[in-house]
Design a protein around this motif. Structure first.
Motif, PDB file in Angstrom:
ATOM      1  N   PHE A 113      14.964  44.221  35.046  1.00 55.39           N
ATOM      2  CA  PHE A 113      15.017  43.271  36.185  1.00 55.39           C
ATOM      3  C   PHE A 113      13.806  42.228  36.839  1.00 55.39           C
ATOM      4  O   PHE A 113      13.563  41.503  36.745  1.00 55.39           O
ATOM      5  CB  PHE A 113      16.539  43.131  37.234  1.00 55.39           C
ATOM      6  N   ASN A 114      12.325  43.390  36.957  1.00 52.65           N
ATOM      7  CA  ASN A 114      11.090  42.442  37.292  1.00 52.65           C
ATOM      8  C   ASN A 114      10.926  41.550  35.674  1.00 52.65           C
ATOM      9  O   ASN A 114      10.426  40.984  36.299  1.00 52.65           O
ATOM     10  CB  ASN A 114      10.008  43.583  36.901  1.00 52.65           C
ATOM     11  N   LYS A 115      10.714  41.647  34.535  1.00 60.07           N
ATOM     12  CA  LYS A 115      10.525  40.637  33.638  1.00 60.07           C
ATOM     13  C   LYS A 115      11.489  39.773  33.811  1.00 60.07           C
ATOM     14  O   LYS A 115      11.185  38.597  33.231  1.00 60.07           O
ATOM     15  CB  LYS A 115      11.051  41.189  32.508  1.00 60.07           C
ATOM     16  N   LEU A 127      18.226  41.378  46.558  1.00 59.69           N
ATOM     17  CA  LEU A 127      18.725  42.249  45.759  1.00 59.69           C
ATOM     18  C   LEU A 127      19.055  43.701  46.778  1.00 59.69           C
ATOM     19  O   LEU A 127      18.624  43.925  47.077  1.00 59.69           O
ATOM     20  CB  LEU A 127      17.587  42.798  44.733  1.00 59.69           C
ATOM     21  N   ILE A 128      20.623  43.382  46.966  1.00 57.04           N
ATOM     22  CA  ILE A 128      21.451  44.022  47.427  1.00 57.04           C
ATOM     23  C   ILE A 128      22.100  45.176  46.658  1.00 57.04           C
ATOM     24  O   ILE A 128      22.672  44.724  45.173  1.00 57.04           O
ATOM     25  CB  ILE A 128      22.652  42.772  48.150  1.00 57.04           C
ATOM     26  N   LEU A 142      12.543  52.377  44.785  1.00 60.42           N
ATOM     27  CA  LEU A 142      11.828  51.393  43.441  1.00 60.42           C
ATOM     28  C   LEU A 142      11.626  50.768  43.830  1.00 60.42           C
ATOM     29  O   LEU A 142      11.164  50.063  42.990  1.00 60.42           O
ATOM     30  CB  LEU A 142      13.421  51.838  42.782  1.00 60.42           C
ATOM     31  N   GLY A 143      12.312  49.262  44.988  1.00 58.54           N
ATOM     32  CA  GLY A 143      11.777  48.550  44.955  1.00 58.54           C
ATOM     33  C   GLY A 143      10.090  47.723  44.935  1.00 58.54           C
ATOM     34  O   GLY A 143       9.678  47.152  44.395  1.00 58.54           O
ATOM     35  N   GLN A 144       9.764  48.689  45.473  1.00 59.81           N
ATOM     36  CA  GLN A 144       8.085  49.014  46.253  1.00 59.81           C
ATOM     37  C   GLN A 144       7.706  49.078  45.409  1.00 59.81           C
ATOM     38  O   GLN A 144       6.694  48.164  45.212  1.00 59.81           O
ATOM     39  CB  GLN A 144       8.654  49.941  47.481  1.00 59.81           C
ATOM     40  N   PRO A 148       7.899  44.355  44.348  1.00 61.80           N
ATOM     41  CA  PRO A 148       7.249  43.942  45.099  1.00 61.80           C
ATOM     42  C   PRO A 148       7.754  42.818  46.109  1.00 61.80           C
ATOM     43  O   PRO A 148       7.544  42.768  47.752  1.00 61.80           O
ATOM     44  CB  PRO A 148       6.144  44.550  45.024  1.00 61.80           C
ATOM     45  N   ASP A 149       8.372  42.110  45.075  1.00 61.05           N
ATOM     46  CA  ASP A 149       8.000  40.869  46.005  1.00 61.05           C
ATOM     47  C   ASP A 149       9.733  40.087  46.347  1.00 61.05           C
ATOM     48  O   ASP A 149       9.811  39.144  46.272  1.00 61.05           O
ATOM     49  CB  ASP A 149       7.473  39.631  45.290  1.00 61.05           C
TER      50      ASP A 149
END
Length: 255
Positions: A113-115, A127-128, A142-144, A148-149
């Motif tokens: 997802f980050n990509k 992101l819910i 996991l988000g951290q 992170p943004d």
């Protein structure tokens, strides 16, 4: 025939069951966990550009139970951890749910997802993740690491409970297992292993370790076994962390 306990909360598809029978298994469905949508959840105010990440069918079903019918779903993005979940939700609800992996872990999904997140307009700021109480804090962590943004909001919409109704059947199957007639048991999540221990007890599982084969769906399930006991080891870990991969593993690596 090797007796197989399919302990996932969702039963095998007919084709999967037939393939396992052809491979020499006698499948029995004994779900160690019950998944149930919550009747009441915290209010969720959607904003344009919000995205959802579904880790399972139940996560999606429970979330859509509580989303208002008037919610403008076309203004939001929907992602899943596997193709199976994404396909099911896209067919069941008026959304296009994109799979982030072929059946990998949530870590792999967040990394993917980050990509791709910057390709979406309007920009995704939140992101819910619909979850059960047992997963609270997991996706924020996991988000951290991976996102992170982006703000990660865990939305508790369903619950996991140990399915005590199958306790006696599970205990009987394990007690009857022997080296001559081993029992194959699938472990589809870390929570499933914890439920198994709750229903049977760790000493009993350790005592029967030479008569049971623990087939895991992926790394997290395997790690939960290894962390709980120095005497128990996964028999085999699926190459793909989904039900299809677990079935394929059972067939390919059957001895």
């Amino acid at each position: 025939m090797t007796r197989l306990l399919w302990t996932a909360s969702r039963p095998l598809a007919k084709k999967q069951s037939a393939r396992l029978e052809q491979a020499g298994y006698q499948p029995d469905w004994l779900p160690v966990i019950q998944l149930e949508p919550l009747d009441q959840v915290s209010d969720l105010k959607l904003q344009q550009g919000d995205a959802f990440f579904f880790v399972s069918r139940m996560a999606g079903q429970a979330a859509f139970k509580h989303l208002l019918p008037s919610a403008p779903l076309s203004q939001h993005y929907f992602f899943s951890s596997s193709q199976q979940t994404g396909r099911y939700l896209s067919q069941t609800y008026p959304i296009a749910c994109q799979a982030l992996t072929h059946g990998g872990t949530s870590q792999e999904a967040f990394n993917q997802f980050n990509k791709i997140k910057d390709h979406y307009q309007p920009r995704i700021d939140r992101l819910i993740v619909p979850i059960s109480p047992q997963s609270q804090g997991k996706y924020q962590a996991l988000g951290q690491t991976y996102l992170p943004d982006i703000s990660i909001q865990e939305w508790i919409v369903y619950q996991k409970q140990v399915n005590r109704r199958i306790g006696q059947s599970l205990q009987a199957a394990i007690s009857q297992a022997s080296q001559a007639a081993p029992l194959a048991i699938t472990i589809a999540s870390a929570s499933a292993w914890q439920a198994m221990v709750n229903l049977v007890s760790l000493p009993v599982l350790e005592q029967k370790r030479s008569a049971i084969q623990l087939w895991t769906i992926g790394p997290l399930a395997s790690q939960s076994i290894l962390k709980s006991s120095s005497q128990l080891n996964p028999y085999h870990e699926a190459d793909q962390s989904n039900f299809a991969g677990l079935v394929e593993s059972l067939i390919t690596y059957k001895t």
